[in-house]
Design a protein around this motif. Structure first.
Motif, PDB file in Angstrom:
ATOM      1  N   ASP A  60       0.828  -1.306  -0.012  1.00  0.00           N
ATOM      2  CA  ASP A  60      -0.171  -0.082   0.012  1.00  0.00           C
ATOM      3  C   ASP A  60       1.053   1.311   0.051  1.00  0.00           C
ATOM      4  OD1 ASP A  60      -2.309  -1.558   0.036  1.00  0.00           O
ATOM      5  OD2 ASP A  60      -2.617  -1.248   2.106  1.00  0.00           O
ATOM      6  N   LEU A  61       1.925   1.286   0.733  1.00  0.00           N
ATOM      7  CA  LEU A  61       2.755   2.424   1.116  1.00  0.00           C
ATOM      8  C   LEU A  61       3.565   2.515  -0.558  1.00  0.00           C
ATOM      9  CD1 LEU A  61       4.110   4.418   2.875  1.00  0.00           C
ATOM     10  CD2 LEU A  61       5.707   2.692   3.349  1.00  0.00           C
ATOM     11  N   ILE A  62       3.959   1.679  -1.045  1.00  0.00           N
ATOM     12  CA  ILE A  62       4.598   1.630  -2.654  1.00  0.00           C
ATOM     13  C   ILE A  62       3.662   2.148  -3.380  1.00  0.00           C
ATOM     14  CG2 ILE A  62       5.578   0.408  -4.252  1.00  0.00           C
ATOM     15  CD1 ILE A  62       6.984  -1.531  -2.136  1.00  0.00           C
ATOM     16  N   THR A  63       2.345   1.886  -3.297  1.00  0.00           N
ATOM     17  CA  THR A  63       1.275   2.186  -4.153  1.00  0.00           C
ATOM     18  C   THR A  63       1.127   3.573  -4.221  1.00  0.00           C
ATOM     19  OG1 THR A  63       0.052   0.301  -4.506  1.00  0.00           O
ATOM     20  CG2 THR A  63      -1.036   2.032  -4.893  1.00  0.00           C
ATOM     21  N   ASP A  64       1.054   4.096  -2.917  1.00  0.00           N
ATOM     22  CA  ASP A  64       0.816   5.674  -2.517  1.00  0.00           C
ATOM     23  C   ASP A  64       2.272   6.282  -3.035  1.00  0.00           C
ATOM     24  OD1 ASP A  64      -1.494   5.214  -1.234  1.00  0.00           O
ATOM     25  OD2 ASP A  64      -0.628   5.181   0.737  1.00  0.00           O
ATOM     26  N   PHE A  65       3.381   5.918  -2.790  1.00  0.00           N
ATOM     27  CA  PHE A  65       4.482   6.487  -3.366  1.00  0.00           C
ATOM     28  C   PHE A  65       4.467   6.615  -4.966  1.00  0.00           C
ATOM     29  CE2 PHE A  65       7.244   5.362   0.267  1.00  0.00           C
ATOM     30  CZ  PHE A  65       7.050   6.461   1.100  1.00  0.00           C
ATOM     31  N   ASN A  66       4.030   5.434  -5.413  1.00  0.00           N
ATOM     32  CA  ASN A  66       3.982   5.546  -7.012  1.00  0.00           C
ATOM     33  C   ASN A  66       2.978   6.693  -7.303  1.00  0.00           C
ATOM     34  OD1 ASN A  66       4.874   4.551  -9.193  1.00  0.00           O
ATOM     35  ND2 ASN A  66       2.979   3.117  -9.416  1.00  0.00           N
ATOM     36  N   HIS A  67       1.697   6.963  -6.892  1.00  0.00           N
ATOM     37  CA  HIS A  67       0.872   7.982  -7.111  1.00  0.00           C
ATOM     38  C   HIS A  67       1.473   9.290  -6.859  1.00  0.00           C
ATOM     39  CE1 HIS A  67      -2.373   5.198  -7.819  1.00  0.00           C
ATOM     40  NE2 HIS A  67      -2.319   4.732  -6.790  1.00  0.00           N
ATOM     41  N   GLU A  68       2.351   9.445  -5.817  1.00  0.00           N
ATOM     42  CA  GLU A  68       3.033  10.598  -5.614  1.00  0.00           C
ATOM     43  C   GLU A  68       4.017  11.022  -6.739  1.00  0.00           C
ATOM     44  OE1 GLU A  68       3.616  14.492  -4.144  1.00  0.00           O
ATOM     45  OE2 GLU A  68       1.813  13.001  -3.566  1.00  0.00           O
ATOM     46  N   ILE A  69       4.706   9.950  -6.917  1.00  0.00           N
ATOM     47  CA  ILE A  69       5.863  10.160  -8.030  1.00  0.00           C
ATOM     48  C   ILE A  69       5.110  10.602  -9.400  1.00  0.00           C
ATOM     49  CG2 ILE A  69       7.424   8.996  -9.207  1.00  0.00           C
ATOM     50  CD1 ILE A  69       8.257   7.369  -6.861  1.00  0.00           C
ATOM     51  N   SER A  70       3.935   9.899  -9.911  1.00  0.00           N
ATOM     52  CA  SER A  70       3.510  10.310 -10.959  1.00  0.00           C
ATOM     53  C   SER A  70       2.769  11.787 -10.809  1.00  0.00           C
ATOM     54  CB  SER A  70       2.333   9.442 -11.199  1.00  0.00           C
ATOM     55  OG  SER A  70       2.674   8.104 -11.438  1.00  0.00           O
ATOM     56  N   LYS A  71       2.385  11.899  -9.684  1.00  0.00           N
ATOM     57  CA  LYS A  71       1.944  13.514  -9.605  1.00  0.00           C
ATOM     58  C   LYS A  71       3.075  14.523  -9.728  1.00  0.00           C
ATOM     59  CE  LYS A  71      -0.257  14.218  -5.708  1.00  0.00           C
ATOM     60  NZ  LYS A  71      -0.954  14.286  -4.530  1.00  0.00           N
ATOM     61  N   GLN A  72       4.196  14.226  -9.055  1.00  0.00           N
ATOM     62  CA  GLN A  72       5.334  15.310  -9.046  1.00  0.00           C
ATOM     63  C   GLN A  72       5.900  15.009 -10.746  1.00  0.00           C
ATOM     64  OE1 GLN A  72       6.168  17.424  -6.832  1.00  0.00           O
ATOM     65  NE2 GLN A  72       4.534  16.443  -5.747  1.00  0.00           N
ATOM     66  N   GLY A  73       6.015  13.893 -11.160  1.00  0.00           N
ATOM     67  CA  GLY A  73       6.169  13.705 -12.660  1.00  0.00           C
ATOM     68  C   GLY A  73       5.390  14.924 -13.455  1.00  0.00           C
ATOM     69  N   GLY A  74       4.169  14.925 -13.362  1.00  0.00           N
ATOM     70  CA  GLY A  74       3.334  15.762 -13.976  1.00  0.00           C
ATOM     71  C   GLY A  74       3.748  17.283 -13.680  1.00  0.00           C
ATOM     72  N   ASN A  75       4.122  17.523 -12.463  1.00  0.00           N
ATOM     73  CA  ASN A  75       4.552  18.914 -11.999  1.00  0.00           C
ATOM     74  C   ASN A  75       5.858  19.277 -12.613  1.00  0.00           C
ATOM     75  OD1 ASN A  75       2.389  19.024 -10.309  1.00  0.00           O
ATOM     76  ND2 ASN A  75       3.324  18.476  -8.537  1.00  0.00           N
ATOM     77  N   LEU A  76       6.755  18.190 -12.743  1.00  0.00           N
ATOM     78  CA  LEU A  76       8.164  18.423 -13.467  1.00  0.00           C
ATOM     79  C   LEU A  76       7.876  18.757 -14.621  1.00  0.00           C
ATOM     80  CD1 LEU A  76      10.987  18.425 -13.182  1.00  0.00           C
ATOM     81  CD2 LEU A  76      10.946  16.044 -13.409  1.00  0.00           C
ATOM     82  N   ASN A  77       6.864  18.082 -15.501  1.00  0.00           N
ATOM     83  CA  ASN A  77       6.532  18.179 -17.018  1.00  0.00           C
ATOM     84  C   ASN A  77       6.199  19.821 -17.058  1.00  0.00           C
ATOM     85  OD1 ASN A  77       7.686  15.759 -17.889  1.00  0.00           O
ATOM     86  ND2 ASN A  77       5.582  14.935 -18.041  1.00  0.00           N
ATOM     87  N   GLN A  78       5.239  20.218 -16.244  1.00  0.00           N
ATOM     88  CA  GLN A  78       4.643  21.449 -16.213  1.00  0.00           C
ATOM     89  C   GLN A  78       5.716  22.599 -16.053  1.00  0.00           C
ATOM     90  OE1 GLN A  78       1.516  21.893 -13.566  1.00  0.00           O
ATOM     91  NE2 GLN A  78       0.383  20.594 -14.719  1.00  0.00           N
ATOM     92  N   ILE A  79       6.651  22.387 -14.995  1.00  0.00           N
ATOM     93  CA  ILE A  79       7.924  23.208 -14.965  1.00  0.00           C
ATOM     94  C   ILE A  79       8.606  23.250 -16.020  1.00  0.00           C
ATOM     95  CG2 ILE A  79       9.966  23.563 -13.545  1.00  0.00           C
ATOM     96  CD1 ILE A  79       8.206  22.485 -11.310  1.00  0.00           C
ATOM     97  N   THR A  80       9.043  22.225 -16.773  1.00  0.00           N
ATOM     98  CA  THR A  80       9.674  22.296 -18.058  1.00  0.00           C
ATOM     99  C   THR A  80       9.179  22.936 -19.238  1.00  0.00           C
ATOM    100  OG1 THR A  80      10.687  20.025 -17.344  1.00  0.00           O
ATOM    101  CG2 THR A  80      11.007  20.603 -19.390  1.00  0.00           C
ATOM    102  N   LYS A  81       7.811  22.801 -19.333  1.00  0.00           N
ATOM    103  CA  LYS A  81       7.032  23.336 -20.359  1.00  0.00           C
ATOM    104  C   LYS A  81       7.123  25.119 -20.249  1.00  0.00           C
ATOM    105  CE  LYS A  81       2.618  23.686 -22.845  1.00  0.00           C
ATOM    106  NZ  LYS A  81       1.174  23.653 -22.403  1.00  0.00           N
TER     107      LYS A  81
END
Length: 129
Positions: A60-81
């Motif tokens: 469950d913890l790994i799943t939560d981390f995975n969701h958070e990493i995905s959200k941060q990846g989206g933020n990173l893409n927005q920053i890059t753009k």
């Protein structure tokens, strides 16, 4: 007080591979029966249940981390753009972007991919238990 005399027997059928495994496990014991008694005494079903519960919590913890990493990846893409937009409007120095910002973005992307791979490997191992 003397221990009760062992009068009860268990008849156990094993194939050759299982028998070899028993012999290997019992090599540090005087007798194979001593190893079996020791193994049964040490076996704790509640401990196994607790380990499984812990593994489920870890999953469950790994799943939560995975969701958070995905959200941060989206933020990173927005920053890059946005940084690219600022470069084209001359509000951000292109060299600064290439020398400072882009290497950090690439490092973060690499780190996030490594973490996701490690999480995937952990899940695979958990499923194969």
């Amino acid at each position: 007080m003397k221990e009760d005399k062992r009068t009860n027997r268990i008849n156990l059928h094993l194939n050759n591979r299982e028998m070899e495994l028993f012999r290997e496990k019992a090599k540090n014991y005087r007798q194979m029966s001593a190893m079996i008694r020791d193994a049964v005494a040490q076996f704790d079903d509640t401990g196994t249940v607790k380990r499984i519960e812990s593994l489920n919590k870890l999953a469950d913890l790994i799943t939560d981390f995975n969701h958070e990493i995905s959200k941060q990846g989206g933020n990173l893409n927005q920053i890059t753009k946005r940084a690219n937009e600022l470069i084209y409007s001359s509000e951000l120095n292109k060299n600064y972007y290439k020398e400072v910002i882009l290497p950090q973005i690439l490092l973060l992307q690499k780190t996030m991919k490594e973490i996701k791979k490690q999480q995937s490997d952990i899940f695979k191992r958990l499923l194969n238990l």
